[in-house]
Structures are given as structure tokens and as C-alpha cells.
Motif scaffolding. Structure first.
Motif, PDB file in Angstrom:
ATOM      1  N   THR A  99       0.844  -1.195   0.000  1.00 23.95           N
ATOM      2  CA  THR A  99       0.000   0.000   0.000  1.00 23.95           C
ATOM      3  C   THR A  99       0.877   1.243   0.000  1.00 23.95           C
ATOM      4  OG1 THR A  99      -1.677  -1.168   1.302  1.00 23.95           O
ATOM      5  CG2 THR A  99      -1.878   1.226   1.148  1.00 23.95           C
ATOM      6  N   THR A 100       0.640   2.127  -0.981  1.00 20.23           N
ATOM      7  CA  THR A 100       1.426   3.354  -1.114  1.00 20.23           C
ATOM      8  C   THR A 100       0.502   4.552  -1.190  1.00 20.23           C
ATOM      9  OG1 THR A 100       3.110   2.138  -2.362  1.00 20.23           O
ATOM     10  CG2 THR A 100       3.178   4.545  -2.483  1.00 20.23           C
ATOM     11  N   LEU A 101       0.809   5.578  -0.410  1.00 20.57           N
ATOM     12  CA  LEU A 101       0.087   6.839  -0.472  1.00 20.57           C
ATOM     13  C   LEU A 101       0.926   7.834  -1.261  1.00 20.57           C
ATOM     14  CD1 LEU A 101      -1.067   7.119   3.254  1.00 20.57           C
ATOM     15  CD2 LEU A 101      -2.311   6.101   1.339  1.00 20.57           C
ATOM     16  N   THR A 102       0.286   8.599  -2.135  1.00 17.35           N
ATOM     17  CA  THR A 102       0.973   9.579  -2.966  1.00 17.35           C
ATOM     18  C   THR A 102       0.316  10.935  -2.806  1.00 17.35           C
ATOM     19  OG1 THR A 102       1.609   7.918  -4.610  1.00 17.35           O
ATOM     20  CG2 THR A 102       1.603  10.196  -5.338  1.00 17.35           C
ATOM     21  N   ALA A 103       1.132  11.980  -2.716  1.00 19.48           N
ATOM     22  CA  ALA A 103       0.606  13.350  -2.601  1.00 19.48           C
ATOM     23  C   ALA A 103       1.486  14.275  -3.421  1.00 19.48           C
ATOM     24  CB  ALA A 103       0.574  13.796  -1.139  1.00 19.48           C
ATOM     25  N   GLY A 104       0.845  15.234  -4.088  1.00 20.28           N
ATOM     26  CA  GLY A 104       1.588  16.186  -4.910  1.00 20.28           C
ATOM     27  C   GLY A 104       1.010  16.249  -6.304  1.00 20.28           C
ATOM     28  N   LYS A 105       1.840  16.636  -7.249  1.00 16.41           N
ATOM     29  CA  LYS A 105       1.443  16.593  -8.654  1.00 16.41           C
ATOM     30  C   LYS A 105       1.954  15.287  -9.240  1.00 16.41           C
ATOM     31  CE  LYS A 105       1.814  18.886 -13.133  1.00 16.41           C
ATOM     32  NZ  LYS A 105       2.473  19.926 -13.951  1.00 16.41           N
ATOM     33  N   PHE A 106       1.028  14.485  -9.749  1.00 11.51           N
ATOM     34  CA  PHE A 106       1.421  13.159 -10.234  1.00 11.51           C
ATOM     35  C   PHE A 106       0.707  12.847 -11.542  1.00 11.51           C
ATOM     36  CE2 PHE A 106      -1.993  12.795  -7.084  1.00 11.51           C
ATOM     37  CZ  PHE A 106      -2.971  12.104  -7.783  1.00 11.51           C
ATOM     38  N   LEU A 107       1.248  11.868 -12.261  1.00 14.08           N
ATOM     39  CA  LEU A 107       0.600  11.380 -13.473  1.00 14.08           C
ATOM     40  C   LEU A 107      -0.643  10.603 -13.067  1.00 14.08           C
ATOM     41  CD1 LEU A 107       3.761  10.170 -15.422  1.00 14.08           C
ATOM     42  CD2 LEU A 107       2.361  12.177 -15.959  1.00 14.08           C
ATOM     43  N   VAL A 108      -1.790  11.038 -13.553  1.00 19.11           N
ATOM     44  CA  VAL A 108      -3.050  10.397 -13.166  1.00 19.11           C
ATOM     45  C   VAL A 108      -3.103   8.991 -13.776  1.00 19.11           C
ATOM     46  CG1 VAL A 108      -5.559  10.514 -13.387  1.00 19.11           C
ATOM     47  CG2 VAL A 108      -4.224  12.600 -12.999  1.00 19.11           C
ATOM     48  N   PRO A 109      -3.329   7.981 -12.954  1.00 13.59           N
ATOM     49  CA  PRO A 109      -3.340   6.601 -13.459  1.00 13.59           C
ATOM     50  C   PRO A 109      -4.598   6.280 -14.246  1.00 13.59           C
ATOM     51  CG  PRO A 109      -3.841   6.627 -11.117  1.00 13.59           C
ATOM     52  CD  PRO A 109      -3.515   8.037 -11.493  1.00 13.59           C
ATOM     53  N   PHE A 110      -4.705   6.866 -15.442  1.00 14.88           N
ATOM     54  CA  PHE A 110      -5.802   6.537 -16.363  1.00 14.88           C
ATOM     55  C   PHE A 110      -5.175   5.848 -17.571  1.00 14.88           C
ATOM     56  CE2 PHE A 110      -8.755   7.009 -19.756  1.00 14.88           C
ATOM     57  CZ  PHE A 110     -10.009   6.986 -19.174  1.00 14.88           C
ATOM     58  N   GLY A 111      -5.523   4.590 -17.785  1.00 16.62           N
ATOM     59  CA  GLY A 111      -4.968   3.839 -18.901  1.00 16.62           C
ATOM     60  C   GLY A 111      -3.506   3.494 -18.680  1.00 16.62           C
ATOM     61  N   GLN A 112      -2.867   3.070 -19.780  1.00 22.63           N
ATOM     62  CA  GLN A 112      -1.459   2.653 -19.719  1.00 22.63           C
ATOM     63  C   GLN A 112      -0.520   3.703 -20.278  1.00 22.63           C
ATOM     64  OE1 GLN A 112       0.698   0.306 -18.935  1.00 22.63           O
ATOM     65  NE2 GLN A 112      -0.445  -1.493 -18.280  1.00 22.63           N
ATOM     66  N   PHE A 113      -0.941   4.379 -21.362  1.00 26.60           N
ATOM     67  CA  PHE A 113       0.010   5.218 -22.073  1.00 26.60           C
ATOM     68  C   PHE A 113       0.498   6.396 -21.231  1.00 26.60           C
ATOM     69  CE2 PHE A 113       1.320   8.608 -24.906  1.00 26.60           C
ATOM     70  CZ  PHE A 113       2.234   7.942 -25.698  1.00 26.60           C
ATOM     71  N   GLY A 114      -0.423   7.119 -20.594  1.00 28.75           N
ATOM     72  CA  GLY A 114      -0.037   8.311 -19.847  1.00 28.75           C
ATOM     73  C   GLY A 114       0.923   8.032 -18.702  1.00 28.75           C
ATOM     74  N   GLY A 222     -11.311   9.245  -9.421  1.00 29.99           N
ATOM     75  CA  GLY A 222     -11.321   8.117 -10.340  1.00 29.99           C
ATOM     76  C   GLY A 222     -10.346   7.064  -9.899  1.00 29.99           C
ATOM     77  N   GLY A 223     -10.080   6.158 -10.800  1.00 27.48           N
ATOM     78  CA  GLY A 223      -9.176   5.077 -10.453  1.00 27.48           C
ATOM     79  C   GLY A 223      -8.976   4.122 -11.605  1.00 27.48           C
ATOM     80  N   ARG A 224      -8.098   3.192 -11.372  1.00 32.86           N
ATOM     81  CA  ARG A 224      -7.820   2.143 -12.361  1.00 32.86           C
ATOM     82  C   ARG A 224      -7.640   0.832 -11.624  1.00 32.86           C
ATOM     83  NH1 ARG A 224      -3.032  -0.156 -14.636  1.00 32.86           N
ATOM     84  NH2 ARG A 224      -3.439  -1.016 -16.726  1.00 32.86           N
ATOM     85  N   GLY A 232       4.064 -10.888 -18.551  1.00 33.51           N
ATOM     86  CA  GLY A 232       3.605 -10.847 -19.925  1.00 33.51           C
ATOM     87  C   GLY A 232       2.318 -10.134 -20.228  1.00 33.51           C
ATOM     88  N   LEU A 233       1.379 -10.067 -19.265  1.00 33.59           N
ATOM     89  CA  LEU A 233       0.049  -9.571 -19.610  1.00 33.59           C
ATOM     90  C   LEU A 233      -0.498  -8.678 -18.515  1.00 33.59           C
ATOM     91  CD1 LEU A 233      -2.552  -9.653 -21.364  1.00 33.59           C
ATOM     92  CD2 LEU A 233      -3.235 -11.672 -20.020  1.00 33.59           C
ATOM     93  N   GLU A 234      -1.120  -7.566 -18.925  1.00 31.17           N
ATOM     94  CA  GLU A 234      -1.829  -6.705 -17.985  1.00 31.17           C
ATOM     95  C   GLU A 234      -3.083  -6.170 -18.667  1.00 31.17           C
ATOM     96  OE1 GLU A 234       0.488  -3.917 -15.800  1.00 31.17           O
ATOM     97  OE2 GLU A 234      -1.223  -2.627 -15.322  1.00 31.17           O
ATOM     98  N   LEU A 235      -4.223  -6.312 -18.005  1.00 32.12           N
ATOM     99  CA  LEU A 235      -5.498  -5.794 -18.489  1.00 32.12           C
ATOM    100  C   LEU A 235      -6.019  -4.803 -17.470  1.00 32.12           C
ATOM    101  CD1 LEU A 235      -7.120  -9.203 -19.540  1.00 32.12           C
ATOM    102  CD2 LEU A 235      -6.054  -7.521 -21.073  1.00 32.12           C
ATOM    103  N   GLY A 236      -6.469  -3.636 -17.921  1.00 33.83           N
ATOM    104  CA  GLY A 236      -6.902  -2.608 -16.981  1.00 33.83           C
ATOM    105  C   GLY A 236      -8.184  -1.934 -17.403  1.00 33.83           C
ATOM    106  N   ALA A 237      -8.859  -1.334 -16.417  1.00 31.76           N
ATOM    107  CA  ALA A 237     -10.057  -0.537 -16.649  1.00 31.76           C
ATOM    108  C   ALA A 237      -9.940   0.735 -15.819  1.00 31.76           C
ATOM    109  CB  ALA A 237     -11.311  -1.315 -16.270  1.00 31.76           C
ATOM    110  N   GLN A 255     -14.002   6.902 -19.407  1.00 30.86           N
ATOM    111  CA  GLN A 255     -13.754   5.529 -18.987  1.00 30.86           C
ATOM    112  C   GLN A 255     -13.001   4.819 -20.104  1.00 30.86           C
ATOM    113  OE1 GLN A 255     -17.167   6.517 -18.180  1.00 30.86           O
ATOM    114  NE2 GLN A 255     -17.723   6.625 -20.341  1.00 30.86           N
ATOM    115  N   GLY A 256     -12.209   3.861 -19.717  1.00 32.33           N
ATOM    116  CA  GLY A 256     -11.413   3.189 -20.732  1.00 32.33           C
ATOM    117  C   GLY A 256     -10.957   1.817 -20.282  1.00 32.33           C
TER     118      GLY A 256
END
Length: 373
Positions: A99-114, A222-224, A232-237, A255-256
Motif C-alpha cells: 500500500t502506497t500513499l501519494t501526494a503532490g502533482k502526479f501522473l493520473v493513473p488513467f490507462g497505460q500510455f499516460g 477516479g481510479g484504475r 507478460g500480460l496486464e489488463l486494466g479498466a 472511462q477506458g
């Protein structure tokens, strides 16, 4: 400053240093990052140009429990001025091993590319996939989302299932988007031939740039959730929702789903995104809320030719397709050849063909040297 106060501060600092000596000794600083040099031609813009970016990443371990990281992007604009942008700067507190808590300006975990693939030496293409806003260049397609980065808090939870299987859960709350400053309401159209066009509301332009303020009290959340069978494999929503106007009456939702498949000599990556943007529309003199829906997807595959032909070791072929539907329909093909100088340095040669349903098509060619360090 009085001498006695300075002496007291010195003694206190010495005591503090002695008490935390073990923690300071364990602190570690790492400078990492990536960069690129690119030559690009565009038929639509009737231009060709060289560009360069340098993106240092600073990592500092305050203790076994606290890590700090920051990424800045240093680049030149078209006028030759140096631009510096803070991509993210955040603190991670490891509450437990999972479990990790993050605070600040961060890359929003939406999808894989970003959050994971956008660095140029990781992305197999010289361009972003089309459904995402450009990172270091522009493009003909109207993207569904930028690479999201915002200020807020987040929590990451990893559930280990065994047999290299894991579930990743990311939840976050951030300031969220606002309204573009130049998003003025359209003036009434007097021309008879344009009357029909004026009956349709314009797709609102949202400002996703991270700021230390907010134009309303509503927060983006939001969330992922992802299932991984490593390596080898990762599937996300993913899901993202926020109100973007001052009255908190207009919402933006996205949503994605995403896939990242890594084989011994190939990669397959792709995402599907759907967005819903509320906007105001005048109906018989009354203002009503209309929801604009858009969606799109991309799929990128990479094949390492050296696995079949050893004389081509270090070479890989890349093929990518992207399209956006509903409002600003467009499609794009990209083919490319990459040659890896070493594990973190790659030369990409690629051709891009973009077709727009409304607007001028574009064809681009690029040679890019990308490196990570």
C-alpha cells in the motif's frame, strides 16, 4: 541574528543531525530521465523541422518509507525560447509493502500510455497514439484526452494472488479540469445559411493543465483496476469524473480499458476510451445541458525481427492504428522501423497517414533518436 540564538540553532541542528544520522545515511539520490532529438515533416503544415527535449527525473529516498520524485521537461519552442515544465513532483509514503500513499502533482493513473508508456524511449512510435494529446509535438487528430497530470492525493494497493498474478488498484482525488480561458460563447449567427449550424452547441474546450487552485469545490476522482499475469500480460479498466465549471453543473467523464501484452519478441498495446462532456445548449430561449459523447481506440504492435533473422538483431517493426469516432472523426496508420543502439537508445524511422472526416488530411515522416538514462 543574535549570537545566542544562532548558537542554540546550531546545537539543535547538531542534535537533530546526530539523532537522524542513520536515516540520512540511508538517503539515496538518483538522477534519471530521458531525451530525444527528432526530425519531422508534415504535409498539412507544409513544414519540416528538428526538435529536441531533455526530461530529467529526480528520485530521492528520504527513508525506507518515504520517496520523493520529480520530472521536468526542458525544450525549445518555435521561437527558440527555452521552456521548462513540471511534469510531476510528488511524495510516496509506503504504508505497507503493498500500500502506497501519494501526494503532490502526479501522473493520473488513467490507462497505460499516460502513466507508463509515454516516455519517448519506451513508446515505440515517435508520436502519441492519436487518442492522446501530443507530448512534444502536435498532430492532426483531435485527441480524446491529454496525458493527465494533476495535483492531489492517491493510494495504490497491490493484491498478490500468487503465480505471478497481481491486482493493481489505484484511486485518486485531484483538482480536476477547468474551462479554457478563450472558451467564449459563440456569437449569434445572423447569416441564414449558417442558421442550422448555430442550432448545435459547440463541444466545450476543457483545460486539463494542473494548477494549485480550482474553479469550484468539486474534485476530480477516479481510479484504475488492473489484473496482471507478470511479466507478460496486464489488463486494466479506468474511470475519471469531475465537474469543470464554476457552478458545478457541467461534468466531464471518461472511462477506458487497456491491454499490454509482452512476448519474447513482440509487444501488443492498446486502449479504448469513451468520454462524455456536458455542455450548454440554447433550446427555444432556454439553456439546457447537452452531453457530447466521443470514443476512440488505438492498437500498437511491435515485432523484433532479429528473433527470426539474426543479421537484423536490434531491429523491430512497428505498426499502429488509431481512430476517433463521433465528433471530429479521424483515423491514422503508422508504420515504422526501430533500431536499438543499446538497451536504452533507439533510432525510430516512421511514416504516419491521418485521414480526417472534416478537415485536411495529413502525412508525416519522422526520424527520432530517443534515449533513457
Amino acid at each position: 541574528m543574535p549570537v545566542k540564538y544562532l548558537a542554540a540553532i546550531t546545537v539543535a541542528a547538531s542534535s537533530l543531525s546526530a539523532a537522524n544520522a542513520s536515516e540520512i545515511d540511508s538517503a539515496r539520490f538518483v538522477l534519471s530521465g530521458y531525451g530525444e532529438v527528432k526530425y519531422e515533416t508534415s504535409e498539412l503544415q507544409d513544414s519540416s523541422a528538428y526538435s529536441a527535449r531533455f526530461v530529467p527525473i529526480f528520485l530521492f529516498s528520504l527513508s525506507d518509507k518515504i520517496h520523493v520524485e520529480a520530472e521536468t521537461e526542458i525544450s525549445l519552442n518555435a521561437e527558440g525560447e527555452t521552456e521548462v515544465e513540471l511534469e510531476y513532483a510528488d511524495l510516496h509514503y509506503f504504508l505497507t509493502d503493498t500500500t502506497t500513499l501519494t501526494a503532490g502533482k502526479f501522473l493520473v493513473p488513467f490507462g497505460q500510455f499516460g502513466p507508463n508508456i509515454h516516455p519517448s524511449w519506451i513508446n515505440r512510435s515517435p508520436w502519441t497514439p492519436g487518442i492522446y494529446g501530443s507530448h512534444g509535438s502536435n498532430q492532426a487528430m483531435e485527441a480524446l484526452l491529454p496525458i493527465l497530470s494533476d495535483v492531489g492525493v492517491a493510494v495504490q494497493q497491490t493484491i498478490v494472488l500468487g503465480g505471478h498474478q497481481k491486482i493493481f488498484i489505484d484511486l485518486y482525488s485531484t483538482n480536476g479540469p477547468g474551462v479554457e480561458a478563450d472558451d467564449h460563447a459563440e456569437e449569434p449567427v445572423e447569416d441564414e445559411h449558417q442558421e442550422e449550424e448555430s442550432d448545435h452547441a459547440e463541444l466545450p474546450e476543457l483545460a486539463f493543465e494542473a494548477t494549485s487552485g480550482d474553479n469550484n469545490k468539486d474534485k476530480a476522482f477516479g481510479g484504475r483496476v488492473a489484473y496482471a499475469m507478470l511479466p507478460g500480460l496486464e489488463l486494466g479498466a479506468s474511470y475519471y469524473s469531475a465537474s469543470y465549471d464554476e457552478e458545478e453543473s457541467l461534468d466531464f467523464r471518461a472511462q477506458g480499458i487497456d491491454i499490454n501484452l509482452i512476448g519474447s519478441h513482440y509487444l501488443l498495446r492498446g486502449e479504448y476510451i469513451e468520454t462524455q462532456t456536458d455542455g450548454r445548449e440554447e433550446e427555444e430561449g432556454e439553456s439546457e445541458i447537452h452531453t457530447f459523447k466521443r470514443d476512440g481506440w488505438y492498437l500498437q504492435s511491435t515485432f523484433q525481427t532479429g528473433k527470426l533473422w539474426p543479421s537484423l538483431s536490434g531491429t523491430e517493426l512497428v505498426l499502429e492504428y488509431a481512430e476517433t469516432n463521433k465528433l471530429a472523426k479521424a483515423s491514422r496508420w503508422m508504420v515504422g522501423v526501430n533500431y536499438w543502439l543499446d538497451a536504452r537508445s533507439v533510432i525510430k524511422v516512421a511514416y504516419d497517414d491521418t485521414d480526417l472526416e472534416e478537415g485536411e488530411d495529413d502525412q508525416r515522416f519522422a526520424i527520432q533518436l530517443s534515449y533513457g538514462f
